[in-house]
Write a protein that holds these residues in place. Structure first.
Motif, mmCIF file in Angstrom:
data_model
loop_
_atom_site.group_PDB
_atom_site.id
_atom_site.type_symbol
_atom_site.label_atom_id
_atom_site.label_comp_id
_atom_site.label_asym_id
_atom_site.label_seq_id
_atom_site.Cartn_x
_atom_site.Cartn_y
_atom_site.Cartn_z
ATOM 1 N N THR A 193 25.466 45.439 48.117
ATOM 2 C CA THR A 193 24.466 44.855 47.417
ATOM 3 C C THR A 193 24.817 45.150 45.896
ATOM 4 O OG1 THR A 193 23.156 44.457 49.330
ATOM 5 C CG2 THR A 193 22.150 44.141 47.115
ATOM 6 N N GLU A 194 24.613 46.473 45.678
ATOM 7 C CA GLU A 194 24.733 46.891 44.310
ATOM 8 C C GLU A 194 26.008 46.482 43.597
ATOM 9 O OE1 GLU A 194 22.247 48.830 41.452
ATOM 10 O OE2 GLU A 194 21.863 47.953 43.210
ATOM 11 N N ALA A 195 26.965 46.540 44.369
ATOM 12 C CA ALA A 195 28.261 46.189 43.708
ATOM 13 C C ALA A 195 28.324 44.726 43.368
ATOM 14 C CB ALA A 195 29.569 46.472 44.908
ATOM 15 N N GLU A 196 28.003 43.820 44.279
ATOM 16 C CA GLU A 196 27.947 42.511 44.059
ATOM 17 C C GLU A 196 26.985 42.221 42.748
ATOM 18 O OE1 GLU A 196 26.563 38.083 46.231
ATOM 19 O OE2 GLU A 196 26.091 40.391 47.131
ATOM 20 N N LYS A 197 25.752 42.840 42.508
ATOM 21 C CA LYS A 197 25.081 42.816 41.431
ATOM 22 C C LYS A 197 26.003 42.941 40.006
ATOM 23 C CE LYS A 197 22.482 45.873 39.389
ATOM 24 N NZ LYS A 197 21.309 46.823 39.176
ATOM 25 N N TYR A 198 26.887 43.972 40.208
ATOM 26 C CA TYR A 198 27.536 44.309 38.838
ATOM 27 C C TYR A 198 28.585 43.325 38.741
ATOM 28 C CZ TYR A 198 24.922 48.583 38.323
ATOM 29 O OH TYR A 198 23.634 49.376 38.029
ATOM 30 N N MET B 122 29.506 40.968 35.372
ATOM 31 C CA MET B 122 30.698 41.035 34.827
ATOM 32 C C MET B 122 31.437 39.724 34.652
ATOM 33 S SD MET B 122 33.903 43.331 35.808
ATOM 34 C CE MET B 122 35.581 43.313 34.925
ATOM 35 N N GLN B 123 31.172 38.782 35.625
ATOM 36 C CA GLN B 123 31.715 37.587 35.614
ATOM 37 C C GLN B 123 31.078 36.614 34.680
ATOM 38 O OE1 GLN B 123 31.043 36.342 39.930
ATOM 39 N NE2 GLN B 123 33.127 36.916 40.469
ATOM 40 N N GLU B 124 29.922 36.940 34.296
ATOM 41 C CA GLU B 124 29.352 36.022 33.099
ATOM 42 C C GLU B 124 30.032 36.359 31.896
ATOM 43 O OE1 GLU B 124 26.722 34.005 33.147
ATOM 44 O OE2 GLU B 124 26.673 34.106 35.215
ATOM 45 N N HIS B 125 30.747 37.601 31.718
ATOM 46 C CA HIS B 125 31.369 37.848 30.420
ATOM 47 C C HIS B 125 33.006 37.865 30.622
ATOM 48 C CE1 HIS B 125 27.298 39.225 28.848
ATOM 49 N NE2 HIS B 125 27.370 40.262 29.951
ATOM 50 N N MET C 44 36.328 38.968 27.943
ATOM 51 C CA MET C 44 36.759 40.361 28.246
ATOM 52 C C MET C 44 38.446 40.206 28.246
ATOM 53 S SD MET C 44 34.445 42.063 31.191
ATOM 54 C CE MET C 44 32.947 42.357 30.958
ATOM 55 N N LYS C 45 39.072 39.305 28.544
ATOM 56 C CA LYS C 45 40.601 39.129 28.685
ATOM 57 C C LYS C 45 41.177 40.371 29.574
ATOM 58 C CE LYS C 45 40.745 36.602 24.325
ATOM 59 N NZ LYS C 45 39.260 36.383 24.289
ATOM 60 N N LEU C 46 40.943 40.257 30.917
ATOM 61 C CA LEU C 46 41.443 41.330 31.706
ATOM 62 C C LEU C 46 42.882 41.160 31.861
ATOM 63 C CD1 LEU C 46 38.958 41.209 34.648
ATOM 64 C CD2 LEU C 46 38.783 42.126 32.446
ATOM 65 N N SER C 47 43.479 42.257 32.064
ATOM 66 C CA SER C 47 45.001 42.213 32.347
ATOM 67 C C SER C 47 45.299 41.758 33.676
ATOM 68 C CB SER C 47 45.523 43.727 32.184
ATOM 69 O OG SER C 47 45.202 44.378 33.299
ATOM 70 N N TRP C 48 46.664 41.779 33.770
ATOM 71 C CA TRP C 48 47.082 41.126 35.388
ATOM 72 C C TRP C 48 46.699 42.108 36.128
ATOM 73 C CZ3 TRP C 48 50.260 42.523 39.185
ATOM 74 C CH2 TRP C 48 50.544 41.302 40.088
ATOM 75 N N ASP C 49 46.830 43.293 35.987
ATOM 76 C CA ASP C 49 46.394 44.431 37.263
ATOM 77 C C ASP C 49 44.892 44.452 37.242
ATOM 78 O OD1 ASP C 49 48.978 45.257 37.667
ATOM 79 O OD2 ASP C 49 48.921 46.964 36.019
ATOM 80 N N GLN C 50 44.088 44.413 36.296
ATOM 81 C CA GLN C 50 42.636 44.223 36.294
ATOM 82 C C GLN C 50 42.237 43.189 37.085
ATOM 83 O OE1 GLN C 50 41.845 44.591 31.931
ATOM 84 N NE2 GLN C 50 41.282 46.619 32.406
ATOM 85 N N ASN C 51 42.692 41.855 36.840
ATOM 86 C CA ASN C 51 42.247 40.674 37.570
ATOM 87 C C ASN C 51 42.814 40.758 38.991
ATOM 88 O OD1 ASN C 51 41.246 38.394 35.907
ATOM 89 N ND2 ASN C 51 42.976 38.346 34.902
ATOM 90 N N GLY D 244 40.561 41.970 44.431
ATOM 91 C CA GLY D 244 40.516 42.774 45.799
ATOM 92 C C GLY D 244 38.948 43.366 46.004
ATOM 93 N N LEU D 245 38.275 43.826 44.978
ATOM 94 C CA LEU D 245 36.949 44.451 45.235
ATOM 95 C C LEU D 245 35.994 43.046 45.709
ATOM 96 C CD1 LEU D 245 36.965 46.554 42.002
ATOM 97 C CD2 LEU D 245 36.798 47.164 44.251
ATOM 98 N N GLU D 246 36.283 42.008 45.154
ATOM 99 C CA GLU D 246 35.365 40.847 45.560
ATOM 100 C C GLU D 246 35.643 40.891 47.159
ATOM 101 O OE1 GLU D 246 34.793 36.334 44.091
ATOM 102 O OE2 GLU D 246 36.161 37.530 42.941
#
Length: 393
Positions: free
Chosen positions: A358-363, A367-370, A374-381, A386-388
C-alpha cells in the motif's frame, strides 16, 4: 583575449561538472518478521473456508470434452472441405480477372512504349513495361481430424473443495471458525483487443473475525492482458488454470497481510547521491536506512527491531522531506529530477521489500505524476514496470 576566453570556458565547464550528481547503489540483504495488520491471539488462530464457484471439473470431464471436440471436427470435416473448394473456386475467378486486367494493361503500355522514338525513350528515361503475373491460388484442403489425448498437466481439474484447500493462513489451523472466509468467484472470461488476449474473473472475498467483517473486497473484475496473441492462438485451458491460480494467490496474500506472521528474507537495491557537503542530509538518510535494515532479525518480540525501525524511519522522513524540494523544471537545481527519481525509486523498492504494498503504491502514484519531467533511463523504466507488477499482483 583568446586565452582569457578559453580559461573562462574551462572554469564554466568545471563548475558544471562540479554540480553533476553521482548516484551510487548498494544491494542490502536483511530479514524481518512481518507482523499482520490484525494480530490474533495464539488460541484463536484457526479458520474455515467456503468457496462458491462454477468449477466442478474432473479428469473424466476433460477427456470427455476432448472426445466431443474431436467428434465435432469429424462431423464438420466434409463441410469444411466443401467450403475450402468453394473458396478456392472464387479465388480462381478473381485470379483470372486480375490476370486479364494486368495483361490488357501490359499490352496497352507496350503499344505506347513502342510508338516512342529512341531519342524520346532516352529523354523520358523510359523502360519497357514488364508483365508480372501473381502466383496462381492453391487449393488448401483441411487435414483430416486426429484425436489427441488431452494433456492433463494443462487441464483445469478443480472443484470448490480443491479451491478451498488451496486457501491458507500461515500459522493458523484449518477447521475452526474464528476467521471465517467466504469466496465467490465466476469463471474466467476471455476477450480479444488489438490482437492481444485479456482475461477477468470477478471474485468476492469476505472475511469475518469472530463474526465481525474484517475484509470485504472485489477482485479481478477488470480485464488485464494475459498474452500478446489473440485468444484463438493460445491454450485457453492452460491460461484459465493459471489465472485461477493467480486469484487464489492474491487471496492468500491478502489473508497473510491481515492475519499471518511472515518471515521476509530479502535483498533491496538502494541508491544515494555522493557529492560531499551538498547532500550530507541524504547521505545521513542512506546510513539510517541501510544500517538499520542490516540490524533487523526475523524473531518474534525481538527488542532491537523496534529501535531499528524507528531509526530506519528517520532516514525515510529525510527522503520524504527532500522530495518536497525537488525542482523538476531545472536540471541544474541542487534537488532536480534526477534526485527525485532516485528518492522515489528508493521509497518504492524499500516498501516492496518490506511487504508494504500500500505504501509502495502511494509513492508509485506520486512518481507517475512527475514521470514526464524525470526522463528515466531504459533500465529505470524496466525496473519501475517490474515493481509495478509486484505491487498490483
Amino acid at each position: 583575449m583568446k586565452l582569457n576566453f578559453i580559461f573562462s570556458t574551462f572554469l564554466t565547464c568545471t563548475a558544471v561538472l562540479g554540480q553533476a550528481q553521482r548516484i551510487d547503489s548498494e544491494n542490502i540483504s536483511f530479514q524481518i518478521l512481518k507482523e499482520p495488520t490484525n494480530p490474533i491471539e495464539a488460541q484463536n488462530r484457526n479458520f474455515s473456508v467456503l468457496v462458491n464457484s462454477p468449477y466442478n471439473i474432473t479428469k473424466e470431464d476433460v477427456v470427455k470434452d476432448a472426445k466431443e471436440d474431436f467428434q465435432r471436427q469429424v462431423d464438420n470435416y466434409d463441410q469444411n472441405v466443401a467450403d475450402a473448394k468453394l473458396q478456392h473456386e472464387e479465388r480462381l475467378k478473381e485470379y483470372d480477372a486480375e490476370v486479364k486486367k494486368l495483361t490488357e494493361k501490359y499490352k496497352t503500355e507496350s503499344e505506347q512504349y513502342n510508338k516512342l522514338k529512341a531519342v524520346e525513350k532516352i529523354a523520358m528515361n523510359a523502360l519497357p513495361p514488364v508483365l508480372r503475373i501473381p502466383s496462381r491460388p492453391q487449393l488448401n484442403v483441411p487435414q483430416k481430424p486426429v484425436y489427441y489425448q488431452p494433456d492433463l498437466r494443462d487441464a483445469l481439474i478443480v472443484d470448490n473443495k480443491v479451491l478451498a484447500s488451496q486457501i491458507i493462513i500461515g500459522g493458523f489451523s484449518r477447521g475452526g471458525n474464528y476467521i471465517d472466509i467466504s469466496v465467490n468467484t465466476e469463471r474466467t472470461t476471455f476477450q480479444d483487443n488489438a490482437g492481444k488476449s485479456f482475461a477477468s474473473q470477478p471474485t468476492k472475498l469476505l472475511v469475518k473475525q469472530n463474526g465481525a467483517v474484517k475484509i470485504d473486497k472485489n477482485l479481478f473484475s477488470d480485464f488485464e492482458e494475459i498474452a500478446s496473441s489473440p485468444t484463438n492462438e493460445i491454450n485457453l485451458s492452460a491460461h484459465e488454470k493459471n489465472y485461477l491460480q493467480k486469484v487464489i494467490n492474491r487471496i492468500n496474500d491478502i489473508l497473510a497481510d491481515n492475519f499471518a506472521y511472515s518471515k521476509i528474507i530479502s535483498t533491496v537495491k538502494l541508491e544515494t547521491v555522493k557529492n560531499k557537503g551538498e547532500y550530507d542530509n541524504l547521505e545521513k538518510a542512506y546510513i539510517y536506512v541501510t544500517t538499520n535494515l542490516k540490524k533487523m532479525q526475523a524473531k518474534p518480540d525481538y527488542a532491537p527491531n523496534k529501535a531499528a525501525f524507528e531509526n530506519l524511519n528517520k532516514g525515510v522522513e529525510i527522503w520524504k522531506t527532500t522530495l518536497s524540494k525537488i525542482d523538476y523544471n531545472d536540471k541544474k537545481a541542487l534537488y532536480n529530477g534526477k534526485i527525485g527519481t532516485y528518492l522515489y525509486m528508493n521509497l518504492i523498492r524499500l516498501n516492496v521489500a518490506l511487504g508494504n504494498k500500500t505504501e509502495a503504491e502511494k509513492y508509485l502514484n506520486e512518481m507517475q505524476e512527475h514521470l514526464v519531467d524525470m526522463k528515466l533511463s531504459w533500465d529505470q523504466n524496466n525496473e519501475l514496470k517490474g515493481l509495478e507488477q509486484i505491487i498490483y499482483n
